[in-house]
Design a protein around this motif. Structure first.
Motif, PDB file in Angstrom:
ATOM      1  N   ASP A   1       0.835  -1.203   0.000  1.00 28.18           N
ATOM      2  CA  ASP A   1       0.000   0.000   0.000  1.00 28.18           C
ATOM      3  C   ASP A   1       0.872   1.255   0.000  1.00 28.18           C
ATOM      4  OD1 ASP A   1      -1.881   1.963   0.407  1.00 28.18           O
ATOM      5  OD2 ASP A   1      -2.713   1.104   2.243  1.00 28.18           O
ATOM      6  N   THR A   2       0.542   2.206  -0.869  1.00 30.70           N
ATOM      7  CA  THR A   2       1.253   3.493  -0.864  1.00 30.70           C
ATOM      8  C   THR A   2       0.281   4.663  -0.732  1.00 30.70           C
ATOM      9  OG1 THR A   2       1.171   3.608  -3.290  1.00 30.70           O
ATOM     10  CG2 THR A   2       3.135   2.632  -2.297  1.00 30.70           C
ATOM     11  N   SER A   3      -0.932   4.396  -0.297  1.00 28.16           N
ATOM     12  CA  SER A   3      -1.932   5.457  -0.208  1.00 28.16           C
ATOM     13  C   SER A   3      -1.528   6.550   0.772  1.00 28.16           C
ATOM     14  CB  SER A   3      -3.291   4.870   0.195  1.00 28.16           C
ATOM     15  OG  SER A   3      -3.202   4.202   1.446  1.00 28.16           O
TER      16      SER A   3
ATOM     17  N   LEU B   1       2.358  -2.805  -6.721  1.00 30.34           N
ATOM     18  CA  LEU B   1       1.616  -2.154  -5.651  1.00 30.34           C
ATOM     19  C   LEU B   1       0.136  -2.530  -5.716  1.00 30.34           C
ATOM     20  CD1 LEU B   1       3.259   1.373  -6.006  1.00 30.34           C
ATOM     21  CD2 LEU B   1       3.891  -0.454  -4.417  1.00 30.34           C
ATOM     22  N   SER B   2      -0.460  -2.712  -4.560  1.00 32.51           N
ATOM     23  CA  SER B   2      -1.883  -3.085  -4.512  1.00 32.51           C
ATOM     24  C   SER B   2      -2.553  -2.395  -3.331  1.00 32.51           C
ATOM     25  CB  SER B   2      -2.026  -4.604  -4.389  1.00 32.51           C
ATOM     26  OG  SER B   2      -1.370  -5.084  -3.237  1.00 32.51           O
ATOM     27  N   PHE B   3      -3.507  -1.516  -3.645  1.00 35.37           N
ATOM     28  CA  PHE B   3      -4.297  -0.845  -2.618  1.00 35.37           C
ATOM     29  C   PHE B   3      -5.552  -0.269  -3.269  1.00 35.37           C
ATOM     30  CE2 PHE B   3      -1.300   2.202  -4.350  1.00 35.37           C
ATOM     31  CZ  PHE B   3      -2.043   3.366  -4.535  1.00 35.37           C
ATOM     32  N   ASP B   4      -6.483   0.177  -2.445  1.00 37.36           N
ATOM     33  CA  ASP B   4      -7.749   0.732  -2.915  1.00 37.36           C
ATOM     34  C   ASP B   4      -7.591   2.235  -3.126  1.00 37.36           C
ATOM     35  OD1 ASP B   4     -10.367   1.600  -3.318  1.00 37.36           O
ATOM     36  OD2 ASP B   4     -11.211   0.131  -1.939  1.00 37.36           O
TER      37      ASP B   4
ATOM     38  N   GLU C   1      -1.266  -3.169  -9.375  1.00 37.79           N
ATOM     39  CA  GLU C   1      -2.429  -3.998  -9.056  1.00 37.79           C
ATOM     40  C   GLU C   1      -3.430  -3.194  -8.232  1.00 37.79           C
ATOM     41  OE1 GLU C   1      -2.796  -7.176 -10.115  1.00 37.79           O
ATOM     42  OE2 GLU C   1      -0.889  -7.024 -11.191  1.00 37.79           O
ATOM     43  N   ILE C   2      -3.573  -1.922  -8.559  1.00 35.76           N
ATOM     44  CA  ILE C   2      -4.396  -1.001  -7.775  1.00 35.76           C
ATOM     45  C   ILE C   2      -5.875  -1.175  -8.135  1.00 35.76           C
ATOM     46  CG2 ILE C   2      -4.812   1.440  -7.261  1.00 35.76           C
ATOM     47  CD1 ILE C   2      -1.841   1.901  -8.043  1.00 35.76           C
ATOM     48  N   CYS C   3      -6.727  -1.216  -7.112  1.00 38.32           N
ATOM     49  CA  CYS C   3      -8.164  -1.444  -7.331  1.00 38.32           C
ATOM     50  C   CYS C   3      -8.965  -0.219  -6.862  1.00 38.32           C
ATOM     51  CB  CYS C   3      -8.623  -2.696  -6.595  1.00 38.32           C
ATOM     52  SG  CYS C   3      -8.446  -2.594  -4.807  1.00 38.32           S
TER      53      CYS C   3
END
Length: 346
Positions: free
Chosen positions: A244-246, A265-268, A288-290
């Motif tokens: 996560d890099t939010s 990277l994967s985060f909402d 892989e960001i959603c």
């Protein structure tokens, strides 16, 4: 012209000539034997005719040699490039290894060596004596080896730039001990391992940070501590980073550029808010960001580039304010994004 006026003019000219000669003499005398010896050793470390004839001229203070800068008679800067001559930068092609003799320039505060493809080997350990260094730049060369551990002893260091080189190994966590180090550029090398969570941990309050670790082979997550760093520029693209890099985002953040493309990277993204006053360039592509794109993006005042392609985003692309995207390629290859510049939402 009267005889009296002529005498005054002659006296004026003689006085200025004397002052000019005195200034030259003082400059020549001010260049210390220690500095001259170190510079000549630097010159002699490279093939003949690498440097211009002015280098080594005993009749000229070393402070007047091309590429050399002085303060109060001591050598404080060296600047070399193979590019076209600009300002006080000496255009040369350095072939070989970095000379240890640079470490004997005890007053040096700045060194810049750029576009030297034939410069090989590691950074000499004798350079650890350059404890007054503020600006350290080696750009676009074949320098290899690790990031020197001795850099953490340079308490005055403000900018570190060793990029487009062939550095290997990990990033020393001890760089975080430097309270004045506000810019770290180690992009386009062969660095591995995680990003140390210590970086900028002791940065003086009020200083904006710049970080470029792009195009390496870094792994692991981006330290959550970075969420409290006042980044002006952060570039971590083209690595193998995950998670996560939010926390790098926020309406009141200072960042003008956030470049995180081509990682894992994967985060909402749904609740992520963007720096309203400062953000200009954002690249989150190939991750892989959603989630969806927050409508708050329309409040950003000066956004010039926005790329979220090749992710897992859904929903309608916001429009309004200064955000009216026209390039489909910056949004394609997502799960179900829709609306201009893509196909209409169903």
């Amino acid at each position: 012209m009267s005889s009296k006026a002529s005498d005054v003019l002659t006296l004026f000219s003689i006085t200025h000539l004397f002052l000019f000669i005195a200034a030259i003499s003082l400059s020549s005398a001010a260049c210390t034997e220690e500095d001259v010896k170190a510079l000549l050793a630097f010159k002699n470390s490279f093939p003949p005719n690498t440097f211009p004839n002015s280098w080594g001229d005993n009749s000229t203070s070393c402070c007047f040699w091309d590429g050399v800068g002085c303060t109060h008679g001591r050598v404080t800067s060296l600047s070399f490039t193979s590019d076209e001559y600009t300002n006080d930068v000496l255009p040369v092609n350095l072939k070989g290894t970095l000379p240890p003799s640079v470490g004997d320039l005890s007053a040096l505060t700045s060194i810049s060596i750029s576009s030297q493809a034939d410069l090989v080997g590691s950074i000499p350990t004798t350079w650890s004596k350059l404890i007054k260094l503020k600006y350290f730049t080696i750009y676009n060369s074949s320098i290899s080896g690790p990031v020197p551990l001795f850099l953490s002893h340079f308490k005055s260091l403000q900018q570190l730039e060793i990029n487009y080189c062939k550095l290997t190994g990990t990033i020393p966590p001890s760089l975080g001990d430097l309270a004045n180090l506000r810019s770290i550029t180690l992009g386009e090398n062969k660095l591995t391992g995680p990003i140390p969570s210590t970086l900028f941990s002791k940065l003086k309050n009020g200083l904006l940070a710049n970080l470029d670790l792009s195009e390496n082979e870094l792994t692991g997550t981006i330290p959550k501590f970075f969420g409290s760093v006042a980044f002006k520029y952060v570039n971590l693209q083209d690595n193998k980073l995950t998670g996560d890099t939010s926390f790098l985002f926020g309406k009141s953040k200072s960042a003008s550029q956030i470049l995180l493309a081509r990682n894992n990277l994967s985060f909402d993204l749904t609740k992520v808010e963007y720096p309203v006053k400062n953000l200009q360039f954002l690249d989150l592509s190939h991750n892989e960001i959603c989630g969806s794109i927050n409508e708050q993006i329309t409040e950003v005042l000066d956004l010039r580039f926005f790329d979220v392609s090749y992710n897992k985003l859904c929903g309608k692309i916001p429009r309004g304010g200064n955000f009216n995207p026209t390039v489909p390629d910056y949004f394609t290859h997502n799960k179900c994004l829709c609306g201009k510049p893509l196909s209409p939402c169903k």
